[in-house]
Scaffold this motif. Structure first.
Motif, short mmCIF file in Angstrom:
data_model
loop_
_atom_site.label_atom_id
_atom_site.label_comp_id
_atom_site.label_asym_id
_atom_site.label_seq_id
_atom_site.Cartn_x
_atom_site.Cartn_y
_atom_site.Cartn_z
N TYR A 199 13.37 -65.46 52.58
CA TYR A 199 14.35 -65.95 51.61
C TYR A 199 13.68 -66.75 50.49
O TYR A 199 13.96 -66.54 49.31
CB TYR A 199 15.38 -66.84 52.32
N TRP A 200 12.78 -67.67 50.85
CA TRP A 200 12.25 -68.60 49.87
C TRP A 200 11.07 -68.06 49.07
O TRP A 200 10.83 -68.50 47.94
CB TRP A 200 11.85 -69.92 50.55
N TRP A 201 10.33 -67.11 49.62
CA TRP A 201 9.13 -66.63 48.94
C TRP A 201 9.41 -66.17 47.50
O TRP A 201 8.76 -66.64 46.57
CB TRP A 201 8.46 -65.52 49.75
N PRO A 202 10.35 -65.25 47.29
CA PRO A 202 10.57 -64.81 45.90
C PRO A 202 11.12 -65.90 45.01
O PRO A 202 10.82 -65.95 43.81
CB PRO A 202 11.56 -63.64 46.05
N ARG A 203 11.92 -66.80 45.56
CA ARG A 203 12.53 -67.86 44.76
C ARG A 203 11.50 -68.90 44.33
O ARG A 203 11.54 -69.39 43.20
CB ARG A 203 13.68 -68.49 45.54
N VAL A 204 10.58 -69.22 45.21
CA VAL A 204 9.50 -70.14 44.84
C VAL A 204 8.58 -69.45 43.84
O VAL A 204 8.14 -70.06 42.85
CB VAL A 204 8.71 -70.60 46.08
N GLY A 205 8.29 -68.17 44.05
CA GLY A 205 7.43 -67.44 43.13
C GLY A 205 7.97 -67.43 41.71
O GLY A 205 7.21 -67.51 40.73
N GLN A 206 9.30 -67.37 41.59
CA GLN A 206 9.92 -67.35 40.26
C GLN A 206 9.80 -68.69 39.54
O GLN A 206 10.02 -68.76 38.32
CB GLN A 206 11.38 -66.94 40.38
N SER A 207 9.45 -69.74 40.26
CA SER A 207 9.31 -71.06 39.63
C SER A 207 8.14 -71.12 38.65
O SER A 207 8.05 -72.04 37.84
CB SER A 207 9.16 -72.15 40.69
N PHE A 208 7.25 -70.10 38.70
CA PHE A 208 6.13 -70.07 37.78
C PHE A 208 6.52 -69.47 36.43
O PHE A 208 5.72 -69.50 35.49
CB PHE A 208 4.96 -69.28 38.39
N GLY A 209 7.71 -68.92 36.33
CA GLY A 209 8.17 -68.37 35.06
C GLY A 209 7.62 -66.98 34.79
O GLY A 209 7.04 -66.34 35.66
N VAL A 210 7.82 -66.52 33.56
CA VAL A 210 7.39 -65.18 33.18
C VAL A 210 5.87 -65.14 33.03
O VAL A 210 5.22 -66.17 32.85
CB VAL A 210 8.05 -64.74 31.86
N GLY A 211 5.33 -63.93 33.10
CA GLY A 211 3.89 -63.76 33.09
C GLY A 211 3.21 -64.29 31.84
O GLY A 211 2.19 -64.95 31.91
#
Length: 252
Positions: A199-211
């Motif tokens: 559950y949390w892996w993709p949501r935390v990953g998105q905290s880095f913003g766009v490439g």
């Protein structure tokens, strides 16, 4: 800075600023956005974790959770002190937003911020019990470590020094989460832990913003960023995948 060199050229060449009176408007706007994102995320994270303290399975875990709640609020206060030099009312700030506000668990907002404050999107999702909170704190704690390594080098010296003081505190939060996770694994709770990782892996990953973005180039020219979002996310992914593998968990 020489009289012939413009402020933009000075910053692009690696110069530093140390006083609000020397900060140009666009730089100030980006600096304030960076600080507000950190402060709002810390306050929202602290508020969300506070609800979990009494769900901790033992006294040691409750003490660790309460410490994280306290220190995240204190870290927000440190950055707010820097913001107050730019005429931000720090006392009002702490009570101005609904820090406990969360979306539904199955919401999917990507990296979009809410309308109420500048917290990272991941802090809009609710925690579901102790196991879920430990996993989120480990994944996000490692993300914060990567981000603070970047922000500790910003060109506004008072903020860089503040972030360098905060970094080891946040790193310890991730260590506490790992300790708690290892203890949960000893109880045979691996399936539930893996569900939380998923559950949390993709949501935390998105905290880095766009490439990559045009805004990043502006931030780099101002000395407020050095490394792209994609590179920071890749660093977090590699380091955290290795940690999860060591714990017997999988990256989704």
């Amino acid at each position: 800075m020489s009289e012939e060199m413009t402020l933009d050229a000075y910053l692009a060449a690696g110069g530093i600023l140390s006083n609000p009176t020397n900060v140009p408007p666009r730089y100030r706007a980006e600096l304030m956005k960076l600080m507000a994102t950190f402060v709002d995320s810390e306050l929202a994270g602290s508020a969300g974790f506070a609800d979990i303290v009494n769900e901790a399975p033992g006294l040691k875990e409750r003490i660790a959770a309460a410490r994280i709640v306290l220190e995240k609020a204190a870290n927000a206060d440190r950055v707010l002190a820097v913001m107050s030099e730019f005429s931000v009312d720090a006392d009002r700030y702490a009570t101005h937003h609904p820090w406990t506000a969360r979306l539904a668990r199955d919401a999917d907002i990507g990296a979009t911020r809410g309308d109420h404050d500048m917290r990272l999107a991941v802090f809009n999702y609710p925690l579901q019990g102790w196991t879920d909170a430990v996993v989120m704190n480990l994944l996000m704690g490692r993300a914060v470590a990567v981000q603070l390594a970047e922000f500790s080098l910003v060109s506004y010296q008072p903020l860089a020094e503040t972030f360098r003081a905060i970094a080891p505190i946040e790193a310890h939060h991730a260590e506490l989460a790992e300790e708690g996770l290892r203890k949960l694994l000893e109880t045979g709770d691996g399936t539930k832990l893996q569900m939380s990782v998923d559950y949390w892996w993709p949501r935390v990953g998105q905290s880095f913003g766009v490439g990559q973005s045009q805004r990043f180039e502006t931030l780099r020219a101002y000395g407020l960023r050095r490394t792209s979002n994609a590179e920071l996310r890749e660093r977090w992914t590699g380091e955290t995948r290795a940690k999860l593998t060591d714990l017997g968990l999988q990256v989704p």
